[in-house]
Design a protein around this motif. Sequence first.
Motif, short mmCIF file in Angstrom:
data_model
loop_
_atom_site.label_atom_id
_atom_site.label_comp_id
_atom_site.label_asym_id
_atom_site.label_seq_id
_atom_site.Cartn_x
_atom_site.Cartn_y
_atom_site.Cartn_z
N ALA A 158 12.02 -20.52 3.52
CA ALA A 158 11.54 -20.55 4.98
C ALA A 158 10.57 -21.57 5.08
O ALA A 158 10.11 -22.47 5.88
N ARG A 206 16.38 -22.46 7.22
CA ARG A 206 16.55 -21.79 5.99
C ARG A 206 17.85 -21.56 5.31
O ARG A 206 17.92 -21.82 4.11
N GLU A 252 12.26 -12.32 12.85
CA GLU A 252 13.75 -12.55 12.54
C GLU A 252 14.50 -11.32 12.69
O GLU A 252 14.25 -10.15 11.88
N ASP A 278 15.16 -10.19 8.93
CA ASP A 278 14.20 -9.61 8.32
C ASP A 278 13.89 -8.20 8.93
O ASP A 278 13.81 -7.11 8.15
N GLU A 328 11.40 -13.69 0.89
CA GLU A 328 11.21 -14.29 2.20
C GLU A 328 10.81 -13.19 3.16
O GLU A 328 9.69 -13.48 4.07
N SER A 387 6.80 -13.43 5.09
CA SER A 387 7.01 -14.16 6.42
C SER A 387 5.85 -13.59 7.18
O SER A 387 5.50 -13.74 8.24
#
Length: 382
Positions: free
Chosen positions: A27, A37, A206, A209, A281, A285
């Motif tokens: 990312a 990404r 996200e 996520d 990630e 993040s």
Amino acid sequence: MTRSPATPLPSPEERRRLRESRSLTQAQLAKRIGVSRETVRAWESGRSTPRGRKREMYAELLTATTAPAPTGRSERPGRPGRPLERPDRSAHSAHSEYSEHPEGALAPSGQEDGGPSALTPAQAFDALYSFCAPALVRQAYLLSGRRGLARESVERAFQLAWDRWPEVARDRDPAGWVRAAAYEWALSPWHRFRPRHRRPEPVPAEPSDRELLDVLLHLPPPYRRTLVLYDGVGLGLPETAAETEASTRAAANRLLHAHEIVADRLPELSDPRVLHERLAELASSEHLRSAKPPEVRGGSERRARFRTRAVVAFTAALIGATALTLATAPTRYDPPPPPGETVRGVPLQMAPGPLSDTERKLRNKLRKELQHGPQRLAPQPW
């Protein structure tokens, strides 16, 4: 007019290694180039190749600061590296650069004791904290799903390490010592009773996520810890089993079940390499920050002073209570009065109630004798 040759790019596997050597996630790299990404993921998997200006920017970012491939560590083919720790040096190699100093300091290996480059315990602790704390905060977030608890777990672990610094400094793997303490605090079941942990935690932005974090938090704590150590940190199976205090067979079974649960909920993460990337990630993040080393050392010292004062106050209170007891305690023994005994011929004292025939006869007899008894004697003059 001739066309300039395209900028050469390394192989897809080398692209991923070069990105990780700069501590960049997919990312972050995509944001710098200006793509998504998924595009960077396709470049590293070999499904597509960048062109034009993006190719030049991609090659420049990969080759700007290259790091040699990690050596001295045997890995299986396709085994992911360490996404949640600094890939350029391991915690053990960082600690092996220092040798124990006779006066309690840590000096670099190969230098004479007491040389100009000798490190004090505070400097050695700050170096270990600066190296390990950022990665440990991200790992604790994957274990707990709470940002505040992740920072608190790392700070408590390093405070405990500073309290036992001679022991930690002589340990073969000080980073592993601190990591185990941070994991234990992050996975403690007593946090559920704390008032601030009853409030819901803000979820990641996200959707992917959020799904991955939800799957991780629904895993049993031993499975979650094994998965983070093996697929996130990059430890081998024996090292993972040793850190989780389990046998190698038990650690392997936990890892297999965790992979099955994750693959059942998120089929795209069935590949260990993809799971490795997604864990990195997700951890990166949130932009979690840790406290400064002096603050951690100061908190440990304040906690130690508080415990010392509490012990002194408790000891003083115990001594005062003992002295008061000795001063007010009786000096002789007074036996308690014996219980009453029944005397023959004397009727027992009865509760009020109707009289029996015998008692009524006795009462009437006594009344008659009192009315017609003998005359009272009176003195007579001589």
